[in-house]
Scaffold this motif. Structure first.
Motif, PDB file in Angstrom:
ATOM      1  N   ARG A 145       0.831  -1.212   0.000  1.00 55.74           N
ATOM      2  CA  ARG A 145       0.000   0.000   0.000  1.00 55.74           C
ATOM      3  C   ARG A 145       0.864   1.259   0.000  1.00 55.74           C
ATOM      4  NH1 ARG A 145      -1.606   3.368   3.791  1.00 55.74           N
ATOM      5  NH2 ARG A 145      -3.527   4.530   3.495  1.00 55.74           N
ATOM      6  N   LEU A 167       0.806   4.071  -2.913  1.00 57.92           N
ATOM      7  CA  LEU A 167       0.547   5.495  -2.670  1.00 57.92           C
ATOM      8  C   LEU A 167       1.682   6.374  -3.180  1.00 57.92           C
ATOM      9  CD1 LEU A 167      -1.085   5.342   0.871  1.00 57.92           C
ATOM     10  CD2 LEU A 167      -2.202   5.818  -1.320  1.00 57.92           C
ATOM     11  N   ARG A 186       1.015   9.139  -6.015  1.00 58.67           N
ATOM     12  CA  ARG A 186       1.358  10.555  -5.768  1.00 58.67           C
ATOM     13  C   ARG A 186       2.308  11.085  -6.843  1.00 58.67           C
ATOM     14  NH1 ARG A 186       1.842   8.890   0.105  1.00 58.67           N
ATOM     15  NH2 ARG A 186      -0.175   9.497   0.966  1.00 58.67           N
ATOM     16  N   ARG A 245       0.231  11.665  -9.886  1.00 61.64           N
ATOM     17  CA  ARG A 245      -0.595  12.852  -9.667  1.00 61.64           C
ATOM     18  C   ARG A 245       0.232  14.119  -9.873  1.00 61.64           C
ATOM     19  NH1 ARG A 245      -1.552  13.956  -3.679  1.00 61.64           N
ATOM     20  NH2 ARG A 245       0.608  14.605  -4.005  1.00 61.64           N
ATOM     21  N   GLU A 277      -7.285  14.976  -2.818  1.00 61.62           N
ATOM     22  CA  GLU A 277      -6.691  14.694  -1.516  1.00 61.62           C
ATOM     23  C   GLU A 277      -6.811  13.224  -1.140  1.00 61.62           C
ATOM     24  OE1 GLU A 277      -8.326  17.335   1.380  1.00 61.62           O
ATOM     25  OE2 GLU A 277      -7.833  19.114   0.215  1.00 61.62           O
ATOM     26  N   ALA A 278      -7.762  12.517  -1.715  1.00 65.31           N
ATOM     27  CA  ALA A 278      -7.979  11.126  -1.295  1.00 65.31           C
ATOM     28  C   ALA A 278      -8.485  10.264  -2.446  1.00 65.31           C
ATOM     29  CB  ALA A 278      -8.970  11.088  -0.141  1.00 65.31           C
ATOM     30  N   SER A 279      -7.952  10.481  -3.610  1.00 63.05           N
ATOM     31  CA  SER A 279      -8.441   9.752  -4.774  1.00 63.05           C
ATOM     32  C   SER A 279      -7.355   9.719  -5.833  1.00 63.05           C
ATOM     33  CB  SER A 279      -9.691  10.464  -5.297  1.00 63.05           C
ATOM     34  OG  SER A 279      -9.933  10.222  -6.637  1.00 63.05           O
ATOM     35  N   TYR A 280      -7.566   8.927  -6.851  1.00 61.73           N
ATOM     36  CA  TYR A 280      -6.650   8.877  -7.994  1.00 61.73           C
ATOM     37  C   TYR A 280      -7.315   9.475  -9.229  1.00 61.73           C
ATOM     38  CZ  TYR A 280      -9.365   4.583  -8.322  1.00 61.73           C
ATOM     39  OH  TYR A 280     -10.389   3.681  -8.346  1.00 61.73           O
TER      40      TYR A 280
END
Length: 145
Positions: free
Chosen positions: A41, A45, A49, A52, A71-74
């Motif tokens: 995980r 992440l 990131r 992103r 902030e909390a998604s792809y």
């Protein structure tokens, strides 16, 4: 048969009425029960990131493109209203349709209640796929000028 203590913990966290499928239950149990899953995980992440940040940098260099950093998604929300000529959207078209006609299949913002100038980009993919999509976005926007 559900694992009663874990099910009780899920219910205690919130009042979300979403159903938990057997696959979701097994995935959650595995993800939170094994140390190697926590390491996976963290790697995931880190990768997401980086994708992103890369997508935001590329899109931020394009005139008129506004991207919302999740902030909390792809998923990135893009507002292309100012990046497309008035005729593309005011003429009854949408950013989604314009991009699709240039080989870019993003999610149509209107499906989620947004205006015709909005699309959603999924960056949970390989960097190669992301770069190919970003290049196509650039090409589609340049063709609209």
């Amino acid at each position: 048969m559900p694992h009663a203590p874990l099910l009780a913990r899920f219910r205690a966290v919130g009042r979300d009425a979403a159903e938990l499928t057997p696959f979701g239950y097994i995935a959650a149990l595995t993800a939170y029960s094994h140390a190697e899953c926590a390491a996976w995980r963290r790697r995931l992440l880190t990768y997401l990131r980086a994708n992103r940040d890369h997508a935001l940098a590329v899109l931020g260099a394009l005139p008129g493109v506004r991207a919302t950093c999740p902030e909390a998604s792809y998923l990135l929300w893009l507002d292309l209203t100012d990046a497309l000529p008035d005729g593309v959207i005011s003429g009854g078209g949408s950013a989604y349709e314009h991009l699709l006609s240039h080989g870019v299949a993003l999610s149509d913002g209107s499906t989620f209640g947004a205006s015709a100038g909005h699309v959603r980009l999924n960056f949970a993919c390989t960097r190669e796929t992301l770069d190919r999509g970003l290049q196509r976005v650039q090409t589609a926007l340049a063709a609209a000028e």
